[in-house]
Design an enzyme around this catalytic site. Structure first.
Site, PDB file in Angstrom:
ATOM      1  N   HIS A  18       0.926  -0.996  -0.051  1.00  0.00           N
ATOM      2  CA  HIS A  18      -0.003   0.042  -0.007  1.00  0.00           C
ATOM      3  C   HIS A  18       0.833   1.205   0.041  1.00  0.00           C
ATOM      4  O   HIS A  18       1.951   1.125   0.097  1.00  0.00           O
ATOM      5  CB  HIS A  18      -0.959  -0.054   1.166  1.00  0.00           C
ATOM      6  CG  HIS A  18      -0.394   0.015   2.398  1.00  0.00           C
ATOM      7  ND1 HIS A  18       0.490   0.932   3.004  1.00  0.00           N
ATOM      8  CD2 HIS A  18      -0.297  -1.097   3.383  1.00  0.00           C
ATOM      9  CE1 HIS A  18       0.892   0.467   4.152  1.00  0.00           C
ATOM     10  NE2 HIS A  18       0.241  -0.728   4.493  1.00  0.00           N
ATOM     11  N   HIS A  21       3.818   1.514   2.555  1.00  0.00           N
ATOM     12  CA  HIS A  21       5.041   0.834   2.134  1.00  0.00           C
ATOM     13  C   HIS A  21       5.831   1.580   0.837  1.00  0.00           C
ATOM     14  O   HIS A  21       6.963   1.810   0.770  1.00  0.00           O
ATOM     15  CB  HIS A  21       4.699  -0.501   1.330  1.00  0.00           C
ATOM     16  CG  HIS A  21       3.985  -1.419   2.214  1.00  0.00           C
ATOM     17  ND1 HIS A  21       2.859  -2.186   2.103  1.00  0.00           N
ATOM     18  CD2 HIS A  21       4.309  -1.736   3.592  1.00  0.00           C
ATOM     19  CE1 HIS A  21       2.613  -2.865   2.953  1.00  0.00           C
ATOM     20  NE2 HIS A  21       3.389  -2.748   4.084  1.00  0.00           N
ATOM     21  N   CYS A 126      -0.215 -10.747  20.156  1.00  0.00           N
ATOM     22  CA  CYS A 126      -0.922 -10.282  19.116  1.00  0.00           C
ATOM     23  C   CYS A 126      -0.221 -10.882  17.733  1.00  0.00           C
ATOM     24  O   CYS A 126       0.751 -10.518  17.467  1.00  0.00           O
ATOM     25  CB  CYS A 126      -0.980  -9.099  19.266  1.00  0.00           C
ATOM     26  SG  CYS A 126      -1.703  -8.156  17.497  1.00  0.00           S
ATOM     27  N   CYS A 129       0.660  -8.103  15.378  1.00  0.00           N
ATOM     28  CA  CYS A 129       2.062  -7.530  15.711  1.00  0.00           C
ATOM     29  C   CYS A 129       3.557  -8.477  15.566  1.00  0.00           C
ATOM     30  O   CYS A 129       4.397  -7.962  15.658  1.00  0.00           O
ATOM     31  CB  CYS A 129       2.121  -6.959  17.015  1.00  0.00           C
ATOM     32  SG  CYS A 129       1.110  -5.516  17.363  1.00  0.00           S
ATOM     33  N   CYS A 143      -5.056  -6.083  21.640  1.00  0.00           N
ATOM     34  CA  CYS A 143      -3.915  -5.449  21.224  1.00  0.00           C
ATOM     35  C   CYS A 143      -4.056  -3.755  20.992  1.00  0.00           C
ATOM     36  O   CYS A 143      -4.741  -3.409  20.594  1.00  0.00           O
ATOM     37  CB  CYS A 143      -3.421  -6.081  19.826  1.00  0.00           C
ATOM     38  SG  CYS A 143      -2.231  -5.026  18.979  1.00  0.00           S
ATOM     39  N   HIS A 146      -3.620  -2.914  17.126  1.00  0.00           N
ATOM     40  CA  HIS A 146      -4.689  -3.717  16.132  1.00  0.00           C
ATOM     41  C   HIS A 146      -6.029  -3.759  16.646  1.00  0.00           C
ATOM     42  O   HIS A 146      -7.043  -4.060  16.071  1.00  0.00           O
ATOM     43  CB  HIS A 146      -4.189  -4.758  15.578  1.00  0.00           C
ATOM     44  CG  HIS A 146      -2.925  -4.874  14.967  1.00  0.00           C
ATOM     45  ND1 HIS A 146      -1.665  -4.952  15.312  1.00  0.00           N
ATOM     46  CD2 HIS A 146      -2.603  -4.498  13.442  1.00  0.00           C
ATOM     47  CE1 HIS A 146      -0.676  -4.770  14.460  1.00  0.00           C
ATOM     48  NE2 HIS A 146      -1.487  -4.604  13.420  1.00  0.00           N
ATOM     49  N   LYS A 294      -4.204   5.187  10.595  1.00  0.00           N
ATOM     50  CA  LYS A 294      -2.952   4.786   9.826  1.00  0.00           C
ATOM     51  C   LYS A 294      -3.481   4.083   8.707  1.00  0.00           C
ATOM     52  O   LYS A 294      -4.467   3.187   8.666  1.00  0.00           O
ATOM     53  CB  LYS A 294      -2.164   3.778  10.793  1.00  0.00           C
ATOM     54  CG  LYS A 294      -0.938   3.135  10.206  1.00  0.00           C
ATOM     55  CD  LYS A 294      -0.095   2.519  10.967  1.00  0.00           C
ATOM     56  CE  LYS A 294       0.955   1.960  10.197  1.00  0.00           C
ATOM     57  NZ  LYS A 294       1.364   0.632  10.574  1.00  0.00           N
ATOM     58  N   LYS A 297      -3.215  -2.055   5.981  1.00  0.00           N
ATOM     59  CA  LYS A 297      -3.490  -3.244   5.157  1.00  0.00           C
ATOM     60  C   LYS A 297      -5.092  -3.306   5.316  1.00  0.00           C
ATOM     61  O   LYS A 297      -5.815  -3.962   4.299  1.00  0.00           O
ATOM     62  CB  LYS A 297      -2.793  -4.423   5.550  1.00  0.00           C
ATOM     63  CG  LYS A 297      -1.322  -4.194   4.997  1.00  0.00           C
ATOM     64  CD  LYS A 297      -0.610  -5.412   5.567  1.00  0.00           C
ATOM     65  CE  LYS A 297       1.000  -4.993   5.055  1.00  0.00           C
ATOM     66  NZ  LYS A 297       1.910  -5.691   6.056  1.00  0.00           N
TER      67      LYS A 297
END
Ligand code: MSP
Length: 537
Positions: A18, A21, A126, A129, A143, A146, A294, A297
């Protein structure tokens, strides 16, 4: 000059690439290209992180083996980097035999040096992570990163005795004030160390998807421990001593802020434990945020779902194949064009996308990423400034100079601006501040546009004064091609061609070829299609 070895994190292959990255990768690419332009010896590494529970889980969800899954998703990364004209010298996959060998050699050294012990681990894990949390760190029992449930794990693990490295790390930080930048991130890393270090579990028996532990085949290495070693694998650690010692430790790791603890605490300690010098430099950047959230994904997945359903108001470009990603029902309608690198390059072009990623959000801080922001910067910087300068100069050289570019005035006032800009841009690249390097370059473009507007050569009779103004503008375009080539390689080469120069800017050297007065004059200048047609807001 020491060689310039630059790396990106290796990205997980549980899902498609994405824009986040792409942000890291394009910035690393531009840095590599700048250093090549300066004549430095460069090695630029990126790749994929293919082991661990996260990838194994994605594979199971899709009914294929982890290796098959990795083989499919890695193509998406390779494709994205090809599209974005990423000039990496190597691409490492952690499932390659060369990497298994390096991880085993490196960790065997740590083991032989007495920093690894066997113990039982109990903890809350998690999977997203790939990390353990304490009860206090959880938010509403989930978590903190997430928001997904953690799993209780208990297993026999080998532990790396990180606690033994507290003092050595503190000393290392003191002796290497520039090792982690920016300073705010250095302080963050230091406070992790000062807060006390616990030994960390570095192997798993509960899964097989990893690099086997050489002294105990029941275990595989924990994904992070395997992943960090990639930076040494690619330069030949464990196989080719002179080569890896040539590149190491003069490395520059470019990473996002969420993986600071791994790179700025664990990794230097691991290196110390293996008898390898810690990395010379970790540069930590912030996050691109969409509406404060953020760009993850998950959002890519949501988008793929929206696109598949024909919704979202996107341009229809596929960012992430829902079949391949296991899309779930969308919760946040985020436009696809803000997420997948390919959707941006198809819409704006490769160089405009690269320019935006380099120019808009300074490396080091968080910043908003929006479609509107992309359009407005595109129009202001690329269409109105750079594109306009190129078009104007070519048109007026055509009408007033018979299409032959005149030579610049060696004493032009623009020469002074160019000298200052070159020095500012050089300093900015050295500080890992591509946005400032580009900002400086745009001052030169602005100055050239202003001098054309003041002189209005399009209204004047052909003659020496028109030639002087256009010669200077052509020289600015030559210098701008050089200076923007790390950011926009194709655009730089195209401007170079249009102003009648041989070869490509990438073949030249800075600062030698960036001194005022290098445009030869007497060469044909060609007009072309607008480089950056104006976009509707
Ligand atoms: N596999 C690990 C890294 C191992 S390195 C030895 C990993 N992979 S990841 O696929 O999750 O990629 C994380 C990295 O992607 C970040 O550190 C950053 O470089 C980039 N980004 C991911 N999301 C991002 C943003 N929203 N904004 C900017 N960069 C982002 O962690």
């Amino acid at each position: 000059m020491p060689p310039f070895y630059v790396t990106t994190p290796i990205y997980y292959v549980n899902d498609a690439p994405h824009v986040g990255h792409a942000y890291t990768t394009v910035n690393a690419d531009a840095l590599a290209r700048w250093h090549r332009l300066c004549g430095d010896e460069v090695f630029f590494l990126t790749g994929t992180d293919e082991h661990g529970a996260k990838v194994a889980e994605a594979a199971t969800e899709h009914g294929v083996s982890p290796q098959e899954w990795a083989d499919t998703v890695v193509q998406r990364f390779l494709g994205a980097w090809r599209d974005l004209e990423i000039s990496n010298d190597d691409f490492i996959r952690t499932t390659e035999p060369r990497h298994h060998h390096a991880v085993q050699a490196f960790l065997q050294r740590v083991h032989d040096n007495g920093y690894i012990r066997l113990d039982t681990y109990r903890g809350l894990y998690c999977v997203s992570c790939e990390d353990y949390y304490t009860l206090e760190q959880l938010v509403e029992g989930k978590c903190p990163v997430h928001g997904r449930p953690v799993v209780e794990m208990e297993e026999e693990n080998y532990f790396f005795e990180l606690s033994k490295f507290e003092d050595r790390l503190l000393r290392w930080y003191e002796e290497h004030p520039e090792a982690v930048r920016p300073a705010t991130k250095r302080n963050e890393a230091l406070s992790f160390v000062k807060g006390g270090l616990k030994d960390i579990s570095i192997t798993r028996t509960s899964m097989r998807w990893g690099v086997p532990v050489p002294w105990d085949e029941r275990h595989v290495f924990y994904v992070w421990y395997d992943a960090l070693v990639n930076y040494l694998t690619a330069i030949g650690y464990g196989e080719d001593e002179p080569t890896w010692r040539h590149w190491w430790p003069a490395v520059h790791h470019l990473i996002g802020k969420e993986i600071i603890r791994f790179h700025c605490v664990w990794w230097p300690a691991m290196c110390m434990a293996a008898g390898v010098e810690p990395p010379a430099h970790v540069f930590v950047h912030g996050w691109l945020l969409v509406g404060g959230q953020k760009l993850s994904k998950t959002l890519v997945r949501q988008h793929a779902q929206l696109a598949a359903a024909g919704g979202s108001g996107s341009d229809g470009a596929a960012g992430s194949d829902p079949e391949a990603t296991g899309a779930s029902a969308p919760a946040h309608p985020v436009r696809l064009t803000e997420i997948a690198p390919q959707s941006l390059t198809e819409d704006f072009g490769v160089d405009a996308t690269r320019y935006h990623l380099l120019r808009d959000v300074p490396l080091g801080t968080d910043g908003d990423f929006s479609y509107e922001g992309l359009v407005s910067r595109y129009n202001a910087d690329l269409a109105n400034n750079l594109g306009n300068l190129v078009a104007r100069v070519a048109t007026v050289v055509g009408t007033k100079c018979g299409g032959i570019g005149p030579a610049p005035d060696p004493n032009s006032a623009l020469g002074a601006v160019a000298r200052e800009v070159l020095s500012d841009a050089t300093g900015a690249w050295a500080r890992f501040a591509p946005h400032e390097a580009l900002e400086a370059t745009w001052r030169l473009i602005g100055a050239a546009n202003a001098s054309l507007e003041a002189a209005e050569p399009w209204k004047a009779e052909p003659g020496p004064s028109v030639d002087a103004v256009l010669g200077d503008a052509l020289e600015v375009l030559r210098l701008v091609s050089l200076l923007v080539s790390p950011a926009m390689p194709s655009t730089a080469a195209e401007i170079w061609r249009r102003i009648g120069l041989d070869g490509a800017p990438q073949d030249r050297r800075v600062p030698a070829d960036a001194r005022w007065g290098g445009y030869p004059g007497g060469v044909p200048v060609v007009k072309g299609d607008p480089l950056f047609p104006r976009r509707k807001a």
